[in-house]
Write a protein that holds these residues in place. Structure first.
Motif, PDB file in Angstrom:
ATOM      1  N   THR A  61      63.835  31.816  59.276  1.00 25.16           N
ATOM      2  CA  THR A  61      64.166  30.414  59.533  1.00 25.16           C
ATOM      3  C   THR A  61      64.988  29.846  58.395  1.00 25.16           C
ATOM      4  OG1 THR A  61      62.056  30.261  60.698  1.00 25.16           O
ATOM      5  CG2 THR A  61      63.183  28.206  60.244  1.00 25.16           C
ATOM      6  N   GLY A  62      66.266  29.688  58.632  1.00 22.40           N
ATOM      7  CA  GLY A  62      67.163  29.173  57.604  1.00 22.40           C
ATOM      8  C   GLY A  62      67.172  27.659  57.602  1.00 22.40           C
ATOM      9  N   PRO A  63      67.832  27.078  56.609  1.00 24.71           N
ATOM     10  CA  PRO A  63      68.002  25.627  56.637  1.00 24.71           C
ATOM     11  C   PRO A  63      68.929  25.285  57.798  1.00 24.71           C
ATOM     12  CG  PRO A  63      69.331  26.589  54.897  1.00 24.71           C
ATOM     13  CD  PRO A  63      68.544  27.713  55.503  1.00 24.71           C
TER      14      PRO A  63
ATOM     15  N   PHE B 275      73.577  11.009  66.284  1.00 22.30           N
ATOM     16  CA  PHE B 275      72.687   9.864  66.471  1.00 22.30           C
ATOM     17  C   PHE B 275      73.204   8.968  67.567  1.00 22.30           C
ATOM     18  CE2 PHE B 275      71.374   9.252  61.755  1.00 22.30           C
ATOM     19  CZ  PHE B 275      70.862  10.523  61.746  1.00 22.30           C
TER      20      PHE B 275
ATOM     21  N   ASN C 154      57.402  15.950  72.387  1.00 18.29           N
ATOM     22  CA  ASN C 154      57.963  15.157  71.284  1.00 18.29           C
ATOM     23  C   ASN C 154      59.482  15.320  71.267  1.00 18.29           C
ATOM     24  OD1 ASN C 154      55.258  14.649  70.614  1.00 18.29           O
ATOM     25  ND2 ASN C 154      55.196  16.499  69.367  1.00 18.29           N
TER      26      ASN C 154
ATOM     27  N   GLN D 125      63.503  18.432  72.207  1.00 14.85           N
ATOM     28  CA  GLN D 125      63.541  19.525  71.231  1.00 14.85           C
ATOM     29  C   GLN D 125      62.241  20.339  71.243  1.00 14.85           C
ATOM     30  OE1 GLN D 125      66.146  20.401  69.328  1.00 14.85           O
ATOM     31  NE2 GLN D 125      65.023  22.054  68.347  1.00 14.85           N
ATOM     32  N   GLN D 126      61.105  19.654  71.220  1.00 12.15           N
ATOM     33  CA  GLN D 126      59.842  20.387  71.213  1.00 12.15           C
ATOM     34  C   GLN D 126      59.674  21.216  72.486  1.00 12.15           C
ATOM     35  OE1 GLN D 126      56.095  18.359  71.819  1.00 12.15           O
ATOM     36  NE2 GLN D 126      54.991  19.715  70.442  1.00 12.15           N
TER      37      GLN D 126
ATOM     38  N   TYR E 218      61.550  24.338  72.085  1.00 11.67           N
ATOM     39  CA  TYR E 218      60.828  25.237  71.179  1.00 11.67           C
ATOM     40  C   TYR E 218      59.692  25.938  71.915  1.00 11.67           C
ATOM     41  CZ  TYR E 218      58.943  26.889  66.722  1.00 11.67           C
ATOM     42  OH  TYR E 218      58.526  27.680  65.672  1.00 11.67           O
TER      43      TYR E 218
ATOM     44  N   TYR F  86      74.433  24.165  71.722  1.00  8.42           N
ATOM     45  CA  TYR F  86      73.705  23.221  70.865  1.00  8.42           C
ATOM     46  C   TYR F  86      73.170  23.961  69.639  1.00  8.42           C
ATOM     47  CZ  TYR F  86      69.632  20.180  69.760  1.00  8.42           C
ATOM     48  OH  TYR F  86      68.683  19.387  69.151  1.00  8.42           O
TER      49      TYR F  86
ATOM     50  N   VAL G 162      71.099  23.406  67.203  1.00  7.60           N
ATOM     51  CA  VAL G 162      69.678  23.445  66.837  1.00  7.60           C
ATOM     52  C   VAL G 162      68.946  24.509  67.670  1.00  7.60           C
ATOM     53  CG1 VAL G 162      67.568  22.141  66.403  1.00  7.60           C
ATOM     54  CG2 VAL G 162      69.757  21.032  66.147  1.00  7.60           C
TER      55      VAL G 162
ATOM     56  N   GLY H 196      69.212  27.636  65.938  1.00 10.77           N
ATOM     57  CA  GLY H 196      68.211  27.723  64.869  1.00 10.77           C
ATOM     58  C   GLY H 196      66.901  28.313  65.387  1.00 10.77           C
ATOM     59  N   ILE H 197      66.481  27.880  66.561  1.00  5.24           N
ATOM     60  CA  ILE H 197      65.263  28.410  67.170  1.00  5.24           C
ATOM     61  C   ILE H 197      65.438  29.902  67.469  1.00  5.24           C
ATOM     62  CG2 ILE H 197      63.797  28.319  69.233  1.00  5.24           C
ATOM     63  CD1 ILE H 197      64.302  25.334  69.396  1.00  5.24           C
TER      64      ILE H 197
ATOM     65  N   SER I  10      65.224  31.833  64.270  1.00  2.00           N
ATOM     66  CA  SER I  10      63.876  31.777  63.719  1.00  2.00           C
ATOM     67  C   SER I  10      62.924  32.717  64.456  1.00  2.00           C
ATOM     68  CB  SER I  10      63.387  30.326  63.818  1.00  2.00           C
ATOM     69  OG  SER I  10      62.047  30.204  63.463  1.00  2.00           O
ATOM     70  N   HIS I  11      63.086  32.803  65.756  1.00  4.77           N
ATOM     71  CA  HIS I  11      62.178  33.636  66.546  1.00  4.77           C
ATOM     72  C   HIS I  11      62.677  35.077  66.680  1.00  4.77           C
ATOM     73  CE1 HIS I  11      59.191  30.617  67.859  1.00  4.77           C
ATOM     74  NE2 HIS I  11      60.139  29.819  67.439  1.00  4.77           N
TER      75      HIS I  11
ATOM     76  N   GLN J 264      65.387   4.490  64.823  1.00  5.50           N
ATOM     77  CA  GLN J 264      66.398   5.542  64.639  1.00  5.50           C
ATOM     78  C   GLN J 264      65.706   6.834  64.213  1.00  5.50           C
ATOM     79  OE1 GLN J 264      69.122   7.087  65.364  1.00  5.50           O
ATOM     80  NE2 GLN J 264      70.501   5.399  64.791  1.00  5.50           N
ATOM     81  N   TYR J 265      66.431   7.935  64.296  1.00  2.00           N
ATOM     82  CA  TYR J 265      65.937   9.183  63.714  1.00  2.00           C
ATOM     83  C   TYR J 265      65.638   8.999  62.237  1.00  2.00           C
ATOM     84  CZ  TYR J 265      67.710  12.125  67.582  1.00  2.00           C
ATOM     85  OH  TYR J 265      67.947  12.729  68.784  1.00  2.00           O
TER      86      TYR J 265
ATOM     87  N   ASN K  90      52.968  15.667  63.370  1.00  2.00           N
ATOM     88  CA  ASN K  90      52.352  15.021  64.533  1.00  2.00           C
ATOM     89  C   ASN K  90      50.857  15.296  64.530  1.00  2.00           C
ATOM     90  OD1 ASN K  90      55.018  14.407  65.265  1.00  2.00           O
ATOM     91  ND2 ASN K  90      55.215  16.346  66.332  1.00  2.00           N
TER      92      ASN K  90
ATOM     93  N   ARG L 274      61.589  23.594  57.422  1.00  2.00           N
ATOM     94  CA  ARG L 274      62.574  24.247  58.301  1.00  2.00           C
ATOM     95  C   ARG L 274      62.004  24.481  59.693  1.00  2.00           C
ATOM     96  NH1 ARG L 274      65.256  28.841  54.361  1.00  2.00           N
ATOM     97  NH2 ARG L 274      66.266  27.360  52.937  1.00  2.00           N
ATOM     98  N   ILE L 275      60.762  24.921  59.731  1.00  2.00           N
ATOM     99  CA  ILE L 275      60.117  25.154  61.030  1.00  2.00           C
ATOM    100  C   ILE L 275      60.005  23.834  61.795  1.00  2.00           C
ATOM    101  CG2 ILE L 275      57.918  25.792  62.116  1.00  2.00           C
ATOM    102  CD1 ILE L 275      57.650  27.950  59.887  1.00  2.00           C
TER     103      ILE L 275
ATOM    104  N   GLY M 189      61.961  21.367  61.545  1.00  2.00           N
ATOM    105  CA  GLY M 189      63.303  21.053  62.040  1.00  2.00           C
ATOM    106  C   GLY M 189      63.537  21.659  63.415  1.00  2.00           C
ATOM    107  N   ASN M 190      63.028  22.844  63.627  1.00  4.15           N
ATOM    108  CA  ASN M 190      63.169  23.474  64.938  1.00  4.15           C
ATOM    109  C   ASN M 190      62.193  22.902  65.966  1.00  4.15           C
ATOM    110  OD1 ASN M 190      65.279  25.180  64.260  1.00  4.15           O
ATOM    111  ND2 ASN M 190      63.935  26.828  63.584  1.00  4.15           N
ATOM    112  N   HIS M 191      61.016  22.505  65.527  1.00  4.68           N
ATOM    113  CA  HIS M 191      60.035  21.917  66.454  1.00  4.68           C
ATOM    114  C   HIS M 191      60.540  20.597  67.028  1.00  4.68           C
ATOM    115  CE1 HIS M 191      55.808  23.747  65.974  1.00  4.68           C
ATOM    116  NE2 HIS M 191      56.635  24.610  65.451  1.00  4.68           N
ATOM    117  N   ASP M 192      60.951  19.712  66.146  1.00  5.13           N
ATOM    118  CA  ASP M 192      61.240  18.338  66.615  1.00  5.13           C
ATOM    119  C   ASP M 192      62.073  17.512  65.649  1.00  5.13           C
ATOM    120  OD1 ASP M 192      59.455  17.680  64.576  1.00  5.13           O
ATOM    121  OD2 ASP M 192      57.764  17.386  65.909  1.00  5.13           O
ATOM    122  N   PHE M 193      62.677  18.125  64.669  1.00  8.25           N
ATOM    123  CA  PHE M 193      63.310  17.453  63.526  1.00  8.25           C
ATOM    124  C   PHE M 193      62.725  16.113  63.092  1.00  8.25           C
ATOM    125  CE2 PHE M 193      66.115  15.708  66.747  1.00  8.25           C
ATOM    126  CZ  PHE M 193      66.607  16.786  67.454  1.00  8.25           C
TER     127      PHE M 193
END
Lengths: 421, 421
Positions: free
Chosen positions: A12-14, A37, A106, A109-110, A113, A133, A135, A138-139, A142-143, B67-68, B106, B280-281, B283-287
């Motif tokens: 999992t990178g930044p 945004f 959530n 995105q969730q 995931y 997309y 992000v 990124g998933i 990571s997986h 906002q985010y 969360n 980082r994780i 970020g992938n779940h839900d930023f």
């Protein structure tokens, strides 16, 4: 690397965008055309305040809102979600879309995931639009998944290429590792392209044809995050309305982007056995999205405030897209190409292949020097052994920036383009 | 089983408690002493309404809240969280606890999930209290981890047994698979036991001694979810204040249980490299957790409303624990044993070993017939090859039920115990 960390943590990178965001925050004069945004000025503070007040004032509803809910989500919000989708997709989607199939998350995105967790083992393959997309990439990374890109045309997915990719995977004996096709179907992030309903149906058919060789269902994961943000043309049916959609389509959507991103509520509409699997996974994640947020969004939907706000946003983004278009026409060189999106938040600009746009390019440096930020197209491409990542495009967003900043940003970007080549 | 599902999905069972919850909802006359909810009547509706109004009225703060935010969480909430912990743990925790180490999630549940992802590969081993929080056992199962139980004494973890377990694992060559010790350290769910600070320090020392053989750091994951709900005795320092805690302790906590469970906000305090990995994780779940919820909780903390509400809860739970204690004394047979907890939401009742209490036991059936529900102790034990799961205990919660219902429930349970044996 700390040897206690898991394989997942090591992979999992930044997020590539975090650097861009940090850069934007650190330079107050910077115009960011990078951020996806929504526009801070459009956030429905009054609506939210009144809805929350109405929810929290009567003891009955306030207690329910402040208590735990169920893992799958608030029944009323699930009902309203199914209803809203059916109003768009019509009776053809009736078999695919019911409150029982809805699961609240959530943000979308969730859901993305959890769907990845439910379907994919390390080493599995997902088909994605090329570009897609970031992000989600990124998933994927990571997986420990592998991605294969499917080219895009003006009306979305290139079906011939999808078939080629499936055929190649079949010949390579890799089809059993393929689990899903991920499609950002409306005003795609990053290209703005919308996939037609016909193409969705055809893609589902194609996937179906390869299921025997795969040895399992091949799902179409349709990410409809931007669907509500249409400002031109007519709505396109989701794949829930496609023949066979009721068994193979997992649709994701969100209420945060078109309303308030700070209230992170999204959803999935999932067929069995995905619904059961993802509800169980969600139970381990957090046993349910904040009941307070869910109930306030249910009230926003029910009261018509949500729909009114979406109407308002459409007009606003339409105007801002126009401002961006005018700015590009004025300041960008002849050779730059783009399509006008029918909604969403993004323009996708193609430069001549000789003009590099990546994070380390002269152009990106020039742009930063002139205090304007874009998302390098390269970040939106999966690692795919079949092609090098293209490096001559950029994503420009008219979401967060004001009209004045969009104008200023494009002028600066035009100057960078003149200098950076 | 659908062959498209991942290994993780196949391993993820329904939560044992979901059946209990569904049973409770389906029988309106049922008294549930099973639910680990907080008391609906105590939920701070007025506080929340006023705080949200204050947050959403001024344009500046309302826009920021809707906002985010950033993935790691609202800076103010992170600062207040670190400050609050330092106020409890004192200067010894200064090296372990700073806003930079805090990460908002969360609920604490998500933090537990992400920590498991960050540290554990399938097949890895986690050490848990025997019995432990059953939702964590769901995560363990889902991720294909193995658990080893460490016995509990009145003042928490049995250190001799911890050493035995580590020694056995070392001899079996399994120590490299061990990643962490999971400790629910305050008024433990399910037993109500609190681990003393001395024991936390000793446990950390022990883990440290086995790190060489493990080949990597062994973390102490301290789940302090119930810490704020103390109604007797003095606070105990967290392991953040222990020597060496700054490098090996990951502390979890929550703002939902002591305030409003419908506003799901928890946190972790994590050393590097865990903090970076988990951000980082996330970020992938839900930023990032809902900014609105974070900011309203920051205001609750800042304004003192949170602290006042916690005071009120402590008195209330103290009273309800007393009602439960009196009921058990009155209605339960001589042979039933329990300890009075100093806080939290639970009593743990030990019956003679001959009295089975599991989901299929005569006692559980009798209790259901008499319209009262408890959590069978068996559900709280990990699968551990070293012992069969004990099946003669129950967890009783005084959290959700009213005083009247607690009395009624214990009378019924007493009758079931008289009949069920």
């Amino acid at each position: 690397m700390n040897p206690a960390l898991s394989d997942l943590a090591r992979r999992t990178g930044p997020p590539p965008i975090s650097w861009l965001m940090a850069t934007a925050l650190a330079r107050p004069g910077l115009v960011s055309l990078a951020a996806g945004f929504t526009d801070s000025e459009t956030l429905p503070a009054g609506d939210m305040r009144q809805l929350l007040d109405g929810l929290l004032r009567p003891p009955g509803s306030s207690r329910a809102a402040l208590q735990y809910g169920t893992t799958a989500g608030d029944p009323e919000l699930r009902r309203l979600t199914a209803e809203r989708l059916l109003a768009s997709d019509g009776s053809k989607a009736a078999a695919s879309c019911s409150p029982e199939r809805v699961l609240i998350s959530n943000g979308s995105q969730q859901m993305l995931y959890m769907l990845s967790e439910a379907l994919c083992n390390p080493g599995d393959i997902v088909l994605v639009e090329d570009p897609t997309y970031f992000v989600y990439l990124g998933i994927v990374e990571s997986h420990g998944l592998r991605a294969r890109g499917v080219r895009l045309e003006k009306d979305g997915l290139d079906l011939k290429h999808l078939e080629q990719v499936l055929e190649q995977l079949k010949r390579a004996g890799e089809l059993p590792r393929v689990k899903l096709l991920y499609l950002v179907s409306y005003f795609q992030n990053p290209t703005g392209a919308t996939t037609s309903f016909e193409k969705k149906c055809a893609a589902l058919d194609l996937l179906k044809r390869y299921e025997r060789a795969a040895g399992h269902p091949l799902y179409l994961v349709e990410d409809a995050a931007y669907r509500e943000l249409r400002f031109q043309g007519d709505d396109v049916n989701s794949a829930l309305a496609a023949p066979g959609g009721s068994r193979r389509v997992a649709l994701l959507g969100t209420y945060s982007k078109p309303f308030a991103t700070g209230a992170r509520v999204g959803f999935g509409v999932l067929p069995e056995p995905l619904h059961t699997a993802v509800v169980r996974i969600k139970g381990n994640h957090d046993f349910g999205t904040s009941n307070l947020l869910q109930q306030v969004l249910a009230r926003a939907l029910h009261s018509g405030r949500y729909a009114r706000h979406v109407e308002f946003l459409r007009k606003r983004y339409s105007r801002k897209a126009g401002v961006m278009l005018a700015g590009m026409r004025r300041h960008f060189p002849e050779a730059a190409q783009w399509e006008m999106p029918q909604g969403g938040l993004y323009f996708w600009v193609r430069l001549p292949r000789s003009v590099k746009s990546g994070l380390r390019s002269r152009l990106f440096r020039q742009a930063l020097e002139k205090n304007v930020l874009y998302v390098p197209g390269q970040l939106c491409y999966a690692k795919d052994p079949k092609r090098p990542k293209p490096n001559h495009e950029m994503r420009l967003s008219f979401g967060a920036a004001s009209e004045g900043d969009i104008r200023k940003g494009l002028e600066r970007l035009g100057a960078a383009l003149a200098k950076g080549r």
